[in-house]
Scaffold this motif. Sequence first.
Motif, mmCIF file in Angstrom:
data_model
loop_
_atom_site.group_PDB
_atom_site.id
_atom_site.type_symbol
_atom_site.label_atom_id
_atom_site.label_comp_id
_atom_site.label_asym_id
_atom_site.label_seq_id
_atom_site.Cartn_x
_atom_site.Cartn_y
_atom_site.Cartn_z
ATOM 1 N N PHE A 22 -33.585 -15.991 13.128
ATOM 2 C CA PHE A 22 -34.238 -15.088 12.174
ATOM 3 C C PHE A 22 -33.304 -13.942 11.809
ATOM 4 C CE2 PHE A 22 -38.300 -17.025 13.367
ATOM 5 C CZ PHE A 22 -38.930 -17.083 12.130
ATOM 6 N N GLY A 23 -32.579 -13.390 12.761
ATOM 7 C CA GLY A 23 -31.654 -12.292 12.487
ATOM 8 C C GLY A 23 -30.520 -12.708 11.573
ATOM 9 N N ALA A 24 -30.132 -13.955 11.613
ATOM 10 C CA ALA A 24 -29.046 -14.424 10.766
ATOM 11 C C ALA A 24 -29.514 -14.758 9.362
ATOM 12 C CB ALA A 24 -28.403 -15.655 11.396
ATOM 13 N N LEU A 25 -30.784 -15.109 9.186
ATOM 14 C CA LEU A 25 -31.282 -15.548 7.887
ATOM 15 C C LEU A 25 -31.831 -14.404 7.053
ATOM 16 C CD1 LEU A 25 -33.078 -18.884 8.909
ATOM 17 C CD2 LEU A 25 -30.819 -18.601 7.855
ATOM 18 N N THR A 26 -32.377 -13.349 7.649
ATOM 19 C CA THR A 26 -33.013 -12.255 6.890
ATOM 20 C C THR A 26 -32.426 -10.932 7.341
ATOM 21 O OG1 THR A 26 -34.799 -12.061 8.508
ATOM 22 C CG2 THR A 26 -35.157 -13.542 6.641
ATOM 23 N N PRO A 27 -32.365 -9.931 6.416
ATOM 24 C CA PRO A 27 -31.814 -8.620 6.791
ATOM 25 C C PRO A 27 -32.609 -7.945 7.918
ATOM 26 C CG PRO A 27 -31.923 -8.847 4.410
ATOM 27 C CD PRO A 27 -32.656 -10.010 4.970
#
Length: 437
Positions: A22-27
């Motif tokens: 999730f941290g890699a896909l969304t700011p």
Amino acid sequence: MIYPTRKAILTMAAGLPVALLFGALTPAGWLASPCWIAGFALLLVLDGLLSGSRSRLTLDLPPALFPAVARPGQAEFVARFGKGNVPGRAEAALAADGRLGLSSAVARAPVQDRAARLGFAFTPERRGSAILHRLWVRWSSPMGLVWKQKVFDLDQAAPVSTDLQSVHEDAVRLSARDALFGAKTQIEHGEGSEFQALRDFQPGMDRRAIDWKQSARHSALLAKEYRTERNHHIVMALDCGRVMSEPVGGAPRIDRAINAALLLSWACLKSGDRAGLFAFDSAPRLSTGVVAGMDAFRALQRVAGRIDYSSHETNYTLALTTLAGQLRRRSLVVVFTDFTDSTAAELMVESLGRLLRRHLVLFVVLRDEELESLLEIEPVEAEDVARAVVAGGLLHERDVVVSRLRRMGVHIVDAPAERIGSAVINAYLDLKRRDLL
């Protein structure tokens, strides 16, 4: 102590890759990891609060333990949970002295009526002062995410002693079958060579018992009636050296010998003879002298409990010479010993030869079935062949020594360790029946 279970660690580890994704896909996805960790930590706290309370856990200790060598026993602890939630199962780990011989240091039990009965089976391997040191009790939370654990310092003594219960049981069996002289009055008659009385000759009696002189005087056939001889001196010489401290059949050889010696002492005292104990290794360690009467059996039991394990080599010359000097009349000397090399065997044979000049000697050999089994195992590797060769050599050397002793006039008892007591009793009764004492 409260700590996470394996289930909690795996669950936490499984959620971290998802949070990192999730941290890699969304700011704003970088917040997923801290939120996951904080949320899971809160879940652990709530799960821990719903489990049983550590402060309200109490422990019922087992009654005083007096274990005996090679006799299975059990130490049972009862963990009681107080008010509040109660777990379904509890586990415990026990730290105890190694000589107690715990079958397993871990026990598990269901919780019923707010109590878990945790039993630890043991089979003591050696005599001495054993101590139950510490007990750990733990249980899991309702969701299985948290372990709660409480430690109890026990420091409970469990002294391991000689297996006197087996001696008592064997003595009861011998009394039940009337195997001993003196168990019943009529058994004493006709079994020995000591004159008891004259009685009318009856058909079926031995004609050699007829007293012709008294028969002529009374104008009737009279026969002599005999009873078993009494007041013989029987001395049990117990080797407690290094070799006898090694195990055979799950118990040290010296403990097997002590049990057999006590059983023989009981038989001797029961039949009216005198019995005594003599223990030695590199030097004589204790001697009771010969005692009489069944009341003396307790004293022999107490003395037998003082025989300790030794790491010294046995000095047969000093020990048997000292014993011969203590014996004031002809006695039956029952020697419980073992040997592993030809040098020790040669010294033992020489010392027994000097003892035979005046006394009757019964030599007791504890048959090592584990050693004999090495000869029967089908060899698979080179080590199996080597072990079989060594075992065969030791057994052959023992047979040579035993044959030599038998030719010298020493009476031999060769029996498995589990049946050595009854074998010694039978040999004693046979010697008494043959009027050799």
